[in-house]
Design an enzyme around this catalytic site. Structure first.
Site, PDB file in Angstrom:
ATOM      1  N   PHE A 136       0.704  -0.786  -0.028  1.00 45.83           N
ATOM      2  CA  PHE A 136       0.189   0.189  -0.084  1.00 45.83           C
ATOM      3  C   PHE A 136       0.703   1.200   0.450  1.00 45.83           C
ATOM      4  O   PHE A 136       2.073   1.464   0.869  1.00 45.83           O
ATOM      5  CB  PHE A 136      -1.235   0.442   1.171  1.00 45.83           C
ATOM      6  N   ASP A 221       9.087   2.858   1.737  1.00 43.67           N
ATOM      7  CA  ASP A 221       8.042   3.299   1.726  1.00 43.67           C
ATOM      8  C   ASP A 221       8.080   2.816   3.392  1.00 43.67           C
ATOM      9  O   ASP A 221       7.509   2.192   3.845  1.00 43.67           O
ATOM     10  CB  ASP A 221       7.153   3.199   1.669  1.00 43.67           C
ATOM     11  N   LYS A 250       2.290   9.645   8.006  1.00 44.32           N
ATOM     12  CA  LYS A 250       1.353   9.064   9.238  1.00 44.32           C
ATOM     13  C   LYS A 250       2.527  10.243  10.745  1.00 44.32           C
ATOM     14  O   LYS A 250       2.211  10.810  10.894  1.00 44.32           O
ATOM     15  CB  LYS A 250       1.781   7.762   9.616  1.00 44.32           C
TER      16      LYS A 250
END
Ligand SMILES: *Cc1c(COP(=O)(O)O)cnc(C)c1O
Length: 402
Positions: A136, A221, A250
Protein backbone atom coordinates in the site's frame (compact mmCIF):
# COMPACT_ATOMS: atom_id res chain seq x y z
CA UNK A 1 -26.37 22.29 16.64
CA UNK A 2 -26.47 18.63 17.60
CA UNK A 3 -23.78 16.69 15.71
CA UNK A 4 -24.63 13.05 15.17
CA UNK A 5 -23.32 10.19 13.07
CA UNK A 6 -26.40 10.60 10.83
CA UNK A 7 -25.08 13.98 9.70
CA UNK A 8 -22.15 12.15 8.13
CA UNK A 9 -24.51 10.44 5.72
CA UNK A 10 -26.18 13.75 4.92
CA UNK A 11 -23.15 15.88 4.19
CA UNK A 12 -20.13 13.67 3.56
CA UNK A 13 -19.00 11.86 0.44
CA UNK A 14 -19.69 8.19 1.24
CA UNK A 15 -16.13 6.90 0.74
CA UNK A 16 -15.79 6.10 4.46
CA UNK A 17 -18.01 4.21 6.86
CA UNK A 18 -17.05 5.61 10.28
CA UNK A 19 -18.21 3.99 13.49
CA UNK A 20 -21.05 5.43 15.55
CA UNK A 21 -18.58 6.72 18.15
CA UNK A 22 -17.64 10.39 17.73
CA UNK A 23 -14.59 11.19 19.87
CA UNK A 24 -14.39 14.76 21.13
CA UNK A 25 -11.29 14.87 23.34
CA UNK A 26 -8.27 12.78 24.26
CA UNK A 27 -5.16 12.74 26.42
CA UNK A 28 -2.29 10.30 26.09
CA UNK A 29 -3.81 6.95 25.15
CA UNK A 30 -7.31 7.67 26.46
CA UNK A 31 -10.10 9.05 24.27
CA UNK A 32 -13.61 10.26 25.22
CA UNK A 33 -16.65 10.43 22.98
CA UNK A 34 -19.62 12.84 22.95
CA UNK A 35 -21.28 10.90 25.76
CA UNK A 36 -18.12 10.84 27.87
CA UNK A 37 -17.53 7.14 27.23
CA UNK A 38 -13.84 6.40 27.66
CA UNK A 39 -11.70 4.37 25.26
CA UNK A 40 -8.16 3.10 25.44
CA UNK A 41 -6.44 3.83 22.15
CA UNK A 42 -4.54 0.90 20.60
CA UNK A 43 -5.03 2.40 17.10
CA UNK A 44 -3.19 5.72 17.41
CA UNK A 45 -5.08 7.16 14.46
CA UNK A 46 -3.60 4.41 12.22
CA UNK A 47 0.00 4.60 13.44
CA UNK A 48 -0.05 8.40 13.42
CA UNK A 49 -0.30 9.50 17.05
CA UNK A 50 3.16 8.21 17.95
CA UNK A 51 3.19 10.18 21.20
CA UNK A 52 -0.47 9.69 22.05
CA UNK A 53 -2.96 12.54 22.03
CA UNK A 54 -2.10 16.09 23.02
CA UNK A 55 1.47 15.29 24.07
CA UNK A 56 2.77 18.36 25.95
CA UNK A 57 5.84 18.76 23.69
CA UNK A 58 3.65 18.77 20.58
CA UNK A 59 1.01 21.07 22.05
CA UNK A 60 3.77 23.50 23.06
CA UNK A 61 5.36 23.42 19.59
CA UNK A 62 1.96 23.99 17.98
CA UNK A 63 1.08 26.89 20.27
CA UNK A 64 4.51 28.53 20.06
CA UNK A 65 4.65 28.32 16.28
CA UNK A 66 0.98 29.29 16.04
CA UNK A 67 1.87 32.65 17.61
CA UNK A 68 4.80 33.19 15.24
CA UNK A 69 4.12 32.30 11.61
CA UNK A 70 1.81 29.72 10.04
CA UNK A 71 2.44 29.70 6.35
CA UNK A 72 4.75 31.25 3.82
CA UNK A 73 4.69 29.22 0.59
CA UNK A 74 7.87 27.85 -0.90
CA UNK A 75 8.76 31.25 -2.34
CA UNK A 76 10.49 31.57 1.04
CA UNK A 77 12.06 28.98 3.24
CA UNK A 78 11.46 28.83 6.99
CA UNK A 79 13.29 27.94 10.17
CA UNK A 80 11.21 24.96 11.36
CA UNK A 81 11.50 23.22 7.96
CA UNK A 82 15.26 23.69 7.82
CA UNK A 83 15.74 22.58 11.41
CA UNK A 84 13.62 19.45 10.88
CA UNK A 85 15.38 18.63 7.60
CA UNK A 86 18.76 18.99 9.27
CA UNK A 87 17.71 16.59 12.03
CA UNK A 88 16.36 14.04 9.54
CA UNK A 89 19.57 14.17 7.55
CA UNK A 90 21.67 13.73 10.70
CA UNK A 91 19.62 10.75 11.86
CA UNK A 92 19.43 8.79 8.57
CA UNK A 93 21.33 7.74 5.44
CA UNK A 94 19.83 10.68 3.58
CA UNK A 95 21.39 13.99 2.60
CA UNK A 96 18.36 15.82 1.21
CA UNK A 97 14.72 16.23 2.23
CA UNK A 98 11.55 17.11 0.30
CA UNK A 99 8.48 17.94 2.40
CA UNK A 100 4.94 16.98 1.45
CA UNK A 101 1.67 16.78 3.40
CA UNK A 102 0.90 13.08 3.39
CA UNK A 103 2.29 9.64 2.71
CA UNK A 104 0.82 9.46 -0.76
CA UNK A 105 2.39 12.79 -1.69
CA UNK A 106 5.78 11.72 -0.35
CA UNK A 107 5.52 8.54 -2.46
CA UNK A 108 4.34 10.49 -5.48
CA UNK A 109 7.48 12.62 -5.19
CA UNK A 110 9.67 9.52 -4.80
CA UNK A 111 8.21 7.87 -7.91
CA UNK A 112 8.45 11.01 -10.01
CA UNK A 113 12.03 11.49 -8.87
CA UNK A 114 12.96 7.90 -9.75
CA UNK A 115 11.46 8.28 -13.22
CA UNK A 116 13.35 11.54 -13.74
CA UNK A 117 16.68 10.08 -12.58
CA UNK A 118 16.25 7.16 -15.00
CA UNK A 119 15.35 9.48 -17.86
CA UNK A 120 18.30 11.79 -17.22
CA UNK A 121 20.87 9.03 -16.70
CA UNK A 122 19.68 6.27 -19.03
CA UNK A 123 16.90 7.34 -21.36
CA UNK A 124 13.13 7.05 -21.78
CA UNK A 125 12.96 3.25 -22.03
CA UNK A 126 14.07 2.88 -18.39
CA UNK A 127 10.69 3.54 -16.78
CA UNK A 128 9.50 0.26 -15.28
CA UNK A 129 8.42 0.35 -11.65
CA UNK A 130 8.23 -2.88 -9.67
CA UNK A 131 6.11 -3.09 -6.52
CA UNK A 132 4.54 -5.88 -4.47
CA UNK A 133 1.18 -7.52 -4.19
CA UNK A 134 -0.68 -6.39 -1.03
CA UNK A 135 1.60 -3.34 -0.81
CA UNK A 136 0.00 0.00 0.00
CA UNK A 137 1.44 3.36 -1.04
CA UNK A 138 -1.43 5.83 -0.89
CA UNK A 139 -4.42 6.94 -2.95
CA UNK A 140 -3.18 9.36 -5.58
CA UNK A 141 -3.59 7.71 -8.97
CA UNK A 142 0.13 7.02 -9.40
CA UNK A 143 0.69 5.68 -5.87
CA UNK A 144 -2.49 3.61 -5.78
CA UNK A 145 -1.52 2.03 -9.09
CA UNK A 146 1.89 1.18 -7.68
CA UNK A 147 0.09 -0.30 -4.66
CA UNK A 148 -0.55 -4.01 -4.86
CA UNK A 149 -4.35 -4.10 -4.82
CA UNK A 150 -5.82 -3.56 -8.26
CA UNK A 151 -9.28 -3.14 -6.71
CA UNK A 152 -8.17 0.24 -5.33
CA UNK A 153 -6.93 1.56 -8.68
CA UNK A 154 -9.59 0.03 -10.97
CA UNK A 155 -12.46 2.14 -12.22
CA UNK A 156 -10.76 5.48 -12.67
CA UNK A 157 -9.83 5.30 -16.33
CA UNK A 158 -6.43 4.64 -17.87
CA UNK A 159 -3.76 3.96 -15.26
CA UNK A 160 -0.20 5.26 -15.19
CA UNK A 161 1.83 2.73 -17.17
CA UNK A 162 4.86 0.48 -16.87
CA UNK A 163 4.07 -0.66 -13.32
CA UNK A 164 4.34 -4.38 -12.49
CA UNK A 165 3.86 -6.42 -9.32
CA UNK A 166 5.03 -9.67 -7.81
CA UNK A 167 4.61 -11.42 -4.49
CA UNK A 168 6.40 -10.03 -1.44
CA UNK A 169 9.14 -12.35 -0.17
CA UNK A 170 9.29 -14.20 -3.50
CA UNK A 171 12.91 -13.73 -4.60
CA UNK A 172 12.56 -15.82 -7.78
CA UNK A 173 9.51 -13.90 -9.00
CA UNK A 174 11.25 -10.62 -8.32
CA UNK A 175 14.47 -11.71 -10.03
CA UNK A 176 12.41 -12.73 -13.07
CA UNK A 177 10.82 -9.26 -13.30
CA UNK A 178 13.69 -6.88 -12.72
CA UNK A 179 15.72 -5.87 -15.77
CA UNK A 180 17.79 -2.99 -17.12
CA UNK A 181 14.62 -1.04 -17.91
CA UNK A 182 13.53 -1.11 -14.26
CA UNK A 183 13.87 2.41 -12.86
CA UNK A 184 12.62 1.81 -9.33
CA UNK A 185 11.38 -0.75 -6.86
CA UNK A 186 8.95 0.49 -4.21
CA UNK A 187 8.40 -1.59 -1.09
CA UNK A 188 7.36 -1.35 2.51
CA UNK A 189 10.02 -2.80 4.82
CA UNK A 190 7.09 -4.44 6.62
CA UNK A 191 3.75 -4.52 4.86
CA UNK A 192 1.18 -2.72 7.00
CA UNK A 193 -2.20 -2.40 5.31
CA UNK A 194 -1.59 -5.70 3.51
CA UNK A 195 -1.71 -7.66 6.77
CA UNK A 196 1.44 -6.95 8.87
CA UNK A 197 3.84 -9.04 6.81
CA UNK A 198 7.58 -8.95 7.54
CA UNK A 199 10.12 -9.44 4.78
CA UNK A 200 12.72 -12.18 5.14
CA UNK A 201 16.31 -10.98 5.46
CA UNK A 202 17.23 -12.87 2.27
CA UNK A 203 14.43 -11.19 0.36
CA UNK A 204 15.46 -7.68 1.41
CA UNK A 205 19.10 -8.40 0.60
CA UNK A 206 18.21 -9.89 -2.79
CA UNK A 207 16.03 -6.90 -3.69
CA UNK A 208 18.80 -4.50 -2.71
CA UNK A 209 21.43 -6.41 -4.70
CA UNK A 210 19.30 -6.76 -7.83
CA UNK A 211 18.38 -3.06 -7.72
CA UNK A 212 22.07 -2.17 -7.61
CA UNK A 213 22.90 -4.65 -10.41
CA UNK A 214 20.25 -3.12 -12.68
CA UNK A 215 20.70 0.54 -11.73
CA UNK A 216 17.20 0.66 -10.28
CA UNK A 217 16.47 2.88 -7.28
CA UNK A 218 15.20 1.15 -4.17
CA UNK A 219 12.42 3.16 -2.53
CA UNK A 220 11.41 2.19 1.00
CA UNK A 221 7.93 3.34 1.86
CA UNK A 222 8.29 3.88 5.61
CA UNK A 223 5.09 5.88 5.90
CA UNK A 224 3.76 3.38 8.45
CA UNK A 225 7.01 1.84 9.80
CA UNK A 226 8.90 5.11 10.23
CA UNK A 227 9.54 7.33 13.24
CA UNK A 228 10.04 4.64 15.85
CA UNK A 229 7.12 2.35 15.02
CA UNK A 230 9.22 -0.83 14.77
CA UNK A 231 11.59 0.12 17.59
CA UNK A 232 14.21 1.70 15.30
CA UNK A 233 13.90 5.30 14.10
CA UNK A 234 13.41 3.80 10.62
CA UNK A 235 12.88 0.10 9.93
CA UNK A 236 15.67 -0.10 7.33
CA UNK A 237 18.20 0.26 10.16
CA UNK A 238 17.38 -3.24 11.40
CA UNK A 239 17.38 -4.80 7.92
CA UNK A 240 21.06 -4.39 7.04
CA UNK A 241 20.23 -2.65 3.76
CA UNK A 242 20.01 1.04 2.87
CA UNK A 243 17.41 2.28 0.39
CA UNK A 244 18.11 5.01 -2.17
CA UNK A 245 14.94 6.91 -1.35
CA UNK A 246 12.78 6.70 1.77
CA UNK A 247 9.35 8.14 2.43
CA UNK A 248 7.91 8.98 5.83
CA UNK A 249 4.62 10.49 6.98
CA UNK A 250 1.99 9.21 9.46
CA UNK A 251 3.93 9.40 12.77
CA UNK A 252 6.23 12.15 11.46
CA UNK A 253 3.79 14.83 12.53
CA UNK A 254 2.43 12.94 15.52
CA UNK A 255 -1.09 13.90 14.35
CA UNK A 256 -0.33 17.02 12.33
CA UNK A 257 -0.31 16.38 8.56
CA UNK A 258 3.17 16.19 7.06
CA UNK A 259 5.13 13.80 4.87
CA UNK A 260 8.66 13.72 3.57
CA UNK A 261 10.81 12.06 0.97
CA UNK A 262 14.47 11.76 1.84
CA UNK A 263 17.35 10.69 -0.38
CA UNK A 264 21.01 11.09 -1.31
CA UNK A 265 22.35 14.28 -2.92
CA UNK A 266 23.23 12.63 -6.25
CA UNK A 267 19.63 11.48 -6.65
CA UNK A 268 18.02 14.64 -5.26
CA UNK A 269 19.94 16.75 -7.79
CA UNK A 270 17.53 15.57 -10.51
CA UNK A 271 14.57 17.42 -9.00
CA UNK A 272 15.78 20.72 -10.41
CA UNK A 273 14.06 24.04 -9.79
CA UNK A 274 10.44 23.88 -10.90
CA UNK A 275 10.26 20.11 -11.51
CA UNK A 276 8.04 19.36 -8.52
CA UNK A 277 6.41 21.16 -5.63
CA UNK A 278 3.63 21.61 -3.09
CA UNK A 279 1.90 24.69 -1.71
CA UNK A 280 1.71 23.41 1.85
CA UNK A 281 4.78 21.14 1.81
CA UNK A 282 7.29 22.30 4.42
CA UNK A 283 4.71 24.52 6.10
CA UNK A 284 6.24 26.06 9.28
CA UNK A 285 3.40 24.96 11.55
CA UNK A 286 3.61 21.32 10.39
CA UNK A 287 7.40 21.29 10.55
CA UNK A 288 7.47 22.80 14.06
CA UNK A 289 5.18 20.07 15.38
CA UNK A 290 7.07 17.38 13.45
CA UNK A 291 10.37 18.63 14.83
CA UNK A 292 9.05 18.23 18.37
CA UNK A 293 7.75 14.74 17.55
CA UNK A 294 11.01 13.73 15.88
CA UNK A 295 13.10 15.00 18.82
CA UNK A 296 10.92 13.20 21.32
CA UNK A 297 10.79 9.86 19.48
CA UNK A 298 14.45 9.78 18.45
CA UNK A 299 15.76 8.94 21.92
CA UNK A 300 17.00 5.65 23.33
CA UNK A 301 14.33 5.87 26.01
CA UNK A 302 11.39 5.97 23.61
CA UNK A 303 12.83 3.51 21.09
CA UNK A 304 13.77 0.96 23.77
CA UNK A 305 10.35 1.50 25.32
CA UNK A 306 8.78 0.31 22.05
CA UNK A 307 10.46 -3.10 22.44
CA UNK A 308 9.35 -3.35 26.06
CA UNK A 309 5.76 -2.51 25.08
CA UNK A 310 5.85 -4.98 22.18
CA UNK A 311 6.66 -7.74 24.67
CA UNK A 312 3.72 -6.76 26.87
CA UNK A 313 1.43 -6.97 23.85
CA UNK A 314 2.84 -10.31 22.74
CA UNK A 315 2.53 -11.81 26.24
CA UNK A 316 -1.00 -10.45 26.66
CA UNK A 317 -2.19 -11.64 23.26
CA UNK A 318 -0.65 -15.08 23.85
CA UNK A 319 -2.54 -15.35 27.14
CA UNK A 320 -5.81 -14.35 25.46
CA UNK A 321 -5.21 -16.90 22.74
CA UNK A 322 -4.43 -19.57 25.32
CA UNK A 323 -7.88 -19.01 26.74
CA UNK A 324 -9.96 -18.43 23.59
CA UNK A 325 -7.99 -19.97 20.71
CA UNK A 326 -8.71 -17.35 18.06
CA UNK A 327 -5.30 -16.51 16.55
CA UNK A 328 -3.04 -18.61 14.36
CA UNK A 329 -0.17 -16.18 14.84
CA UNK A 330 0.83 -12.83 16.31
CA UNK A 331 3.25 -11.06 13.97
CA UNK A 332 4.85 -7.74 13.17
CA UNK A 333 7.55 -5.72 14.84
CA UNK A 334 7.70 -3.15 17.60
CA UNK A 335 4.30 -1.54 17.99
CA UNK A 336 3.08 -2.58 14.54
CA UNK A 337 1.44 -5.82 15.61
CA UNK A 338 -0.99 -8.09 13.80
CA UNK A 339 -3.03 -10.83 15.47
CA UNK A 340 -3.97 -13.22 12.67
CA UNK A 341 -7.33 -14.96 13.02
CA UNK A 342 -7.27 -18.74 12.77
CA UNK A 343 -9.34 -20.91 10.40
CA UNK A 344 -12.43 -20.71 12.57
CA UNK A 345 -12.64 -16.91 12.48
CA UNK A 346 -11.65 -16.20 8.87
CA UNK A 347 -12.97 -12.91 7.52
CA UNK A 348 -14.18 -11.68 10.90
CA UNK A 349 -11.57 -9.09 11.92
CA UNK A 350 -14.20 -6.35 11.79
CA UNK A 351 -16.36 -8.21 14.33
CA UNK A 352 -13.45 -8.06 16.78
CA UNK A 353 -13.03 -4.36 16.05
CA UNK A 354 -16.67 -3.62 16.85
CA UNK A 355 -16.63 -5.82 19.96
CA UNK A 356 -13.51 -3.94 21.11
CA UNK A 357 -15.21 -0.59 20.66
CA UNK A 358 -18.17 -1.87 22.68
CA UNK A 359 -15.70 -2.72 25.46
CA UNK A 360 -13.97 0.67 25.44
CA UNK A 361 -11.05 -0.15 23.18
CA UNK A 362 -9.94 1.25 19.84
CA UNK A 363 -7.91 -0.98 17.54
CA UNK A 364 -7.66 -1.57 13.79
CA UNK A 365 -7.82 -4.27 11.18
CA UNK A 366 -5.38 -5.00 8.35
CA UNK A 367 -7.54 -6.84 5.86
CA UNK A 368 -10.36 -9.19 6.85
CA UNK A 369 -8.23 -11.62 8.89
CA UNK A 370 -5.82 -9.51 10.91
CA UNK A 371 -6.47 -7.36 13.98
CA UNK A 372 -3.89 -4.58 14.01
CA UNK A 373 -2.46 -2.75 17.00
CA UNK A 374 -0.55 0.51 16.45
CA UNK A 375 -0.74 2.36 19.77
CA UNK A 376 1.26 5.37 20.90
CA UNK A 377 4.95 4.54 21.25
CA UNK A 378 4.79 5.93 24.80
CA UNK A 379 1.49 4.37 25.84
CA UNK A 380 1.60 3.92 29.65
CA UNK A 381 2.21 0.27 30.59
CA UNK A 382 -0.92 0.40 32.74
CA UNK A 383 -2.99 1.37 29.67
CA UNK A 384 -1.61 -1.66 27.81
CA UNK A 385 -2.61 -3.96 30.66
CA UNK A 386 -6.09 -2.44 30.97
CA UNK A 387 -6.55 -2.29 27.20
CA UNK A 388 -5.64 -5.95 26.84
CA UNK A 389 -8.15 -6.80 29.59
CA UNK A 390 -10.81 -4.98 27.55
CA UNK A 391 -9.64 -6.81 24.43
CA UNK A 392 -9.98 -10.13 26.24
CA UNK A 393 -13.60 -9.25 27.02
CA UNK A 394 -14.15 -8.30 23.37
CA UNK A 395 -12.67 -11.59 22.17
CA UNK A 396 -14.89 -13.42 24.66
CA UNK A 397 -17.92 -11.56 23.29
CA UNK A 398 -17.14 -12.63 19.72
CA UNK A 399 -16.35 -16.21 20.71
CA UNK A 400 -19.53 -16.57 22.77
CA UNK A 401 -21.77 -14.91 20.19
CA UNK A 402 -21.12 -17.54 17.54
C1 LIG B 1 -0.85 5.14 5.18
C2 LIG B 1 0.15 4.76 4.16
C3 LIG B 1 0.34 5.51 2.99
C4 LIG B 1 -0.57 6.66 2.63
O1 LIG B 1 -0.41 7.75 3.46
P1 LIG B 1 -1.47 8.95 3.38
O2 LIG B 1 -0.95 9.94 4.38
O3 LIG B 1 -2.80 8.38 3.70
O4 LIG B 1 -1.42 9.48 2.00
C5 LIG B 1 1.35 5.15 2.14
N1 LIG B 1 2.15 4.10 2.41
C6 LIG B 1 2.00 3.36 3.51
C7 LIG B 1 2.94 2.22 3.77
C8 LIG B 1 1.00 3.65 4.43
O5 LIG B 1 0.82 2.88 5.52
Amino acid sequence: MQITRDLFNDVMVPNYNPSEVIPVRAKGSRVWDQNDNEFIDFAGGIAVNCLGHCHPALVKALKDQGEKIWHLSNVMTNEPALRLAQKMVEATFAEKVYFANSGAEANEAALKLARRVALDNHGPEKSQIIAFNKGFHGRTFFTVTVGGQAAYSDGFGPKPGDIVHCDYNDIDAFAALINDNTCAVMMEPLQGEGGIISPSDEFVKAVRKLCTDHNALLIFDEVQTGVGRTGALYAYEDLAVVPDILTTAKALGGGFPIGAMITRSDIAAHLKIGTHGSTYGGNPLACAVAEAAFDTVNTAQVLNGVKQREQLFRDGLAAINEKHNVFSEVRGKGLLIGAVLNEQYQGRARDFLIASLNNGLMNLVAGANVIRFTPSLVIPLEDITQGLARFEKAVGDVVNAK
